[in-house]
Every structure is written in C-alpha cells, then in structure tokens.
Design a protein around this motif. Structure first.
Motif, PDB file in Angstrom:
ATOM      1  N   GLY A 116       0.832  -1.199   0.000  1.00  0.00           N
ATOM      2  CA  GLY A 116       0.000   0.000   0.000  1.00  0.00           C
ATOM      3  C   GLY A 116       0.866   1.248   0.000  1.00  0.00           C
ATOM      4  N   ARG A 173      -3.524   9.199 -10.073  1.00  0.00           N
ATOM      5  CA  ARG A 173      -4.866   8.658  -9.871  1.00  0.00           C
ATOM      6  C   ARG A 173      -5.916   9.745 -10.035  1.00  0.00           C
ATOM      7  NH1 ARG A 173      -6.602   4.755  -4.866  1.00  0.00           N
ATOM      8  NH2 ARG A 173      -7.681   3.449  -6.301  1.00  0.00           N
ATOM      9  N   PRO A 193     -11.735   6.825  -4.535  1.00  0.00           N
ATOM     10  CA  PRO A 193     -11.526   6.900  -3.079  1.00  0.00           C
ATOM     11  C   PRO A 193     -10.508   5.884  -2.551  1.00  0.00           C
ATOM     12  CG  PRO A 193     -13.572   5.769  -3.562  1.00  0.00           C
ATOM     13  CD  PRO A 193     -13.027   6.209  -4.891  1.00  0.00           C
ATOM     14  N   HIS A 233      -6.830   2.243   6.454  1.00  0.00           N
ATOM     15  CA  HIS A 233      -6.365   1.064   7.184  1.00  0.00           C
ATOM     16  C   HIS A 233      -6.287   1.363   8.680  1.00  0.00           C
ATOM     17  CE1 HIS A 233      -5.209   0.372   3.056  1.00  0.00           C
ATOM     18  NE2 HIS A 233      -4.949  -0.894   3.319  1.00  0.00           N
ATOM     19  N   LEU A 245     -17.464  10.924  -1.408  1.00  0.00           N
ATOM     20  CA  LEU A 245     -18.603  10.023  -1.199  1.00  0.00           C
ATOM     21  C   LEU A 245     -19.064  10.114   0.252  1.00  0.00           C
ATOM     22  CD1 LEU A 245     -17.262   6.847  -3.055  1.00  0.00           C
ATOM     23  CD2 LEU A 245     -18.999   8.446  -3.868  1.00  0.00           C
ATOM     24  N   ALA A 288     -14.145   3.458   2.885  1.00  0.00           N
ATOM     25  CA  ALA A 288     -13.687   2.067   2.775  1.00  0.00           C
ATOM     26  C   ALA A 288     -12.698   1.836   3.916  1.00  0.00           C
ATOM     27  CB  ALA A 288     -13.014   1.848   1.428  1.00  0.00           C
ATOM     28  N   ALA A 307      -4.475   4.171   2.256  1.00  0.00           N
ATOM     29  CA  ALA A 307      -3.492   3.575   1.345  1.00  0.00           C
ATOM     30  C   ALA A 307      -4.168   2.861   0.190  1.00  0.00           C
ATOM     31  CB  ALA A 307      -2.603   2.584   2.096  1.00  0.00           C
ATOM     32  N   GLU A 326      -5.595  -8.056  -4.173  1.00  0.00           N
ATOM     33  CA  GLU A 326      -6.164  -7.075  -3.254  1.00  0.00           C
ATOM     34  C   GLU A 326      -7.314  -7.661  -2.413  1.00  0.00           C
ATOM     35  OE1 GLU A 326      -5.971  -6.742  -6.499  1.00  0.00           O
ATOM     36  OE2 GLU A 326      -4.986  -4.871  -7.048  1.00  0.00           O
ATOM     37  N   SER A 383     -17.835   1.462  -7.676  1.00  0.00           N
ATOM     38  CA  SER A 383     -16.508   1.476  -7.097  1.00  0.00           C
ATOM     39  C   SER A 383     -15.539   1.657  -8.259  1.00  0.00           C
ATOM     40  CB  SER A 383     -16.275   0.131  -6.415  1.00  0.00           C
ATOM     41  OG  SER A 383     -14.988   0.053  -5.900  1.00  0.00           O
TER      42      SER A 383
END
Ligand code: TXA
Ligand code: MG
Length: 331
Positions: A33, A53, A58, A62, A116, A120, A142, A181, A231
């Motif tokens: 990550g 990116r 999003p 972690h 959003l 996550a 990450a 992932e 997503s």
C-alpha cells in the motif's frame, strides 16, 4: 526515496514520517500500500499525484484495532440487521483481506473518500502493517502502491520501479502472501454486495451472513448515458500490464501454437511448457494461483514480449477474483 527494513527502529522512523505528512509504502497481506495519514489532506493529495490517480477514486483507510472504526464510520446510520452483519464480519474476518464500505463520519476528509458519503475501511492482518499503523496515527489511507491502472505490487521492488521518487519511504517486507487485493464489501445499502472480489472468498462471507450480491460491473444506465460506477476499481482496464494480454477459456491455451515473442500464463502445469511460460500453480491450487498472479504478470510484462496469453481459472473461491483481474487486464 529510501528503502527501510521491518526492524523496530525502521518502523518507528516510518511512523514518524507518516505523522509528518510523508508517503510510506508498506507491505500488507494482500499487496503493498502507498500510505498517508488519513486525516492529513495535503498528504492525501500527494497520494493521488504519486499514482496519477483520478481524484474521483476513493482510498481505503487502514486501521489496526477495531475501536478505530468508530473514528471513521458512522455505524448509527446502519439498520439493525446490517449492524448485526457488521459485527459478525468484524469478529470473524478481521483482521484480514476484507474492506468494508460504511457510512462515514463528517470529520473524514473528502479527499480520502473522493467526496462520497461512505468510507472504505480495512484492518490488515500483516504484522508490519499493523505495527506501522499503531505507531503512527491509527488511520492510514493507502491505495495499492502502483501507478493508476497498472499491476498491483507484491514486492518492494515493484513499488520502487513504478513510483520511484514519488514515494518517500518503502518498507521492504518481502513478497506479500495473498498477492491479490482485498475483497471490497459494501454494507452501506440495504443488501450487502461485493464491489471487488479479492482475498476473502465470497463463499467465506456467505457462510457467515448469507447471500451477498456480486456487482463488479458498472450499473447499466437505463437512460443510455455513462454507466454509474459503484466502485472505481470497476474501471475496465484496471490492473493491466503494459504488454497486450489475451484471455482464453480454460483449456484453450494448450491448443494454440507457441510463438517465441509471446508469453504465457497457465493456471496449472501444462503438458508442455515453453521458456516464456509461467504456471500459477503446478497442482492447480487456487490460493497459490492468486498469490502468484500479479507477481508472474509483472515478470512476463518485463520481458519485452509482444503479447501475453493467459487462461481463465475455475470460477470458485478466489478464482472469481483471479478471473475478474484477468478479464480487466485483457480489456
Ligand atoms: O488489498 C487492498 O485492498 C490494498 C491494500 C494496500 O490494502 N489496497 C487497495 O486499494 O487495493 P485501492 O485503492 O487500489 O483499491 C480500493 C478499492 C477501489 O476499487 C476503490 O474504488 C474502492 O476500493 N473504494 C474505496 N472507497 C470506496 C467507497 N467509499 N465506495 C466504493 N468503493 C470504494
Ligand atoms: Mg489498486
């Protein structure tokens, strides 16, 4: 950029760097990550820049203890049934390769969630990831530490090759165990649905909470406009090597005449194997295949071939996630 070991001193140094707003790439049980303090907006902005990116994508936040969830997610917004499912999933599958999409608290920066209303969140099982998160701020945003749309890194060397000086520190924890992932499970709607198959098999989730929908493709838009992405990992050519890739049906690959300028990625051991061929698992073991997937694609991609041919794997357990990545790489 500096490469660090997983020693206590190096992890402390990496944690200080995160606190100071720097970017630290670190190993998790899935892939490496590219970490930043989840509450530091300028560090978050650098993550998007480093990966090229699009800002609409999003990040996963972690954490390294269950209590940290209450600083990010607004679980009071969930209905009673979803609250029950959430506590079962957390108890049985965390820490591990499962990312949960939950309503977010207002203090979570919009940059982390791309504006959003949901965040996550993942509790990785890798001891180095856990230690780094605990020593720093307890919440590390990450994405996978690759350039946008490219293969995810399963070794520190992959991060160095793709991101170079765009990352401040890389913690070298060797090769990642899952190599694929995490599964992204959306709990923010009435019915749980998988947005990205990954390291936790759908069957393992269903055994605990009953049927879950799998919606890995963008929602078709009835008005004929642009399809709605649930997503952004659902983007078509995500996870692609630079070399063009063709995906064949199971068993088809062995029938195609070999070409020295082509690479091959077989699921299990073929009758005959040429020098540019890789085998995901000699014995056809789906977990071993998942762990080898990105690693072998990286290797084939570095050979300067004109084409990579690969084949579908059985659509069960982690096979769903492998086929999903292969289909996207082929598009
Ligand atoms: O295994 C993993 O999940 C790795 C390691 C580093 O933890 N991380 C990872 O992050 O794969 P990333 O950013 O490459 O993928 C995150 C996925 C993307 O498909 C993103 O669109 C989706 O999670 N995602 C993040 N937040 C979301 C949200 N609020 N709603 C829907 N999807 C979300
Ligand atoms: Mg990624």
């Amino acid at each position: 950029m500096e490469i660090l070991s997983t020693s206590e001193t190096d992890l402390e140094k990496a944690a200080e760097a995160l606190k100071a707003g720097l970017l630290v790439a670190f190993p998790t049980e899935t892939v490496y990550g590219l970490g930043a303090d989840a509450f530091n907006t300028s560090a978050l902005a650098r993550v998007f820049q480093a990966k090229n990116r699009p800002s609409f994508d999003p990040l996963i936040i972690h954490i390294a203890e269950q209590d940290a969830l209450s600083k990010i997610a607004d679980t009071s917004a969930l209905n009673e049934n979803t609250k029950k499912l959430l506590s079962i999933l957390i108890e049985k599958l965390w820490p591990g390769p499962l990312t949960l999409i939950l309503p977010k608290l207002p203090n979570v920066p919009d940059l982390a969630t791309a504006g959003l209303g949901t965040a996550a969140i993942r509790f990785p099982s890798h001891p180095v990831a856990q230690k780094l998160i605990r020593l720093s701020i307890g919440a590390v945003a990450a994405p996978s530490a690759n350039l946008f749309g490219c293969l995810s890194p399963t070794r520190a060397g992959h991060v160095k090759d793709q991101l170079g000086e765009r990352v401040d520190l890389i913690i070298d924890g060797g090769r990642t165990r899952f190599g694929l992932e995490s599964t992204v499970l959306d709990l923010s709607h009435e019915h749980p649905r998988i947005l990205r198959p990954g390291g936790t098999a759908r069957e393992a989730i269903e055994a605990l909470i009953g049927p879950v929908e799998l919606s890995t493709r963008p929602n078709p838009n009835p008005a004929g406009g642009t399809p709605a992405l649930l997503s952004p990992g659902q983007l078509k050519s995500h996870y692609a090597p630079r070399t063009p890739l063709i995906l064949h049906k199971m068993g088809e690959l062995a029938m195609i005449p070999e070409d020295p300028m082509e690479g091959r990625l077989y699921f299990s051991r073929p009758a005959h194997c040429s020098p540019n061929s890789k085998v995901l698992s000699q014995n056809g073991d789906i977990c071993e295949a998942a762990a080898n997937l990105f690693d072998m694609l990286h290797e084939l991609d570095s050979l300067g071939l004109k084409l990579i041919r690969t084949e579908e794997v059985p659509e069960q357990g982690l096979g769903t996630a492998i086929n999903d990545r292969l289909r996207r790489a082929a598009e």
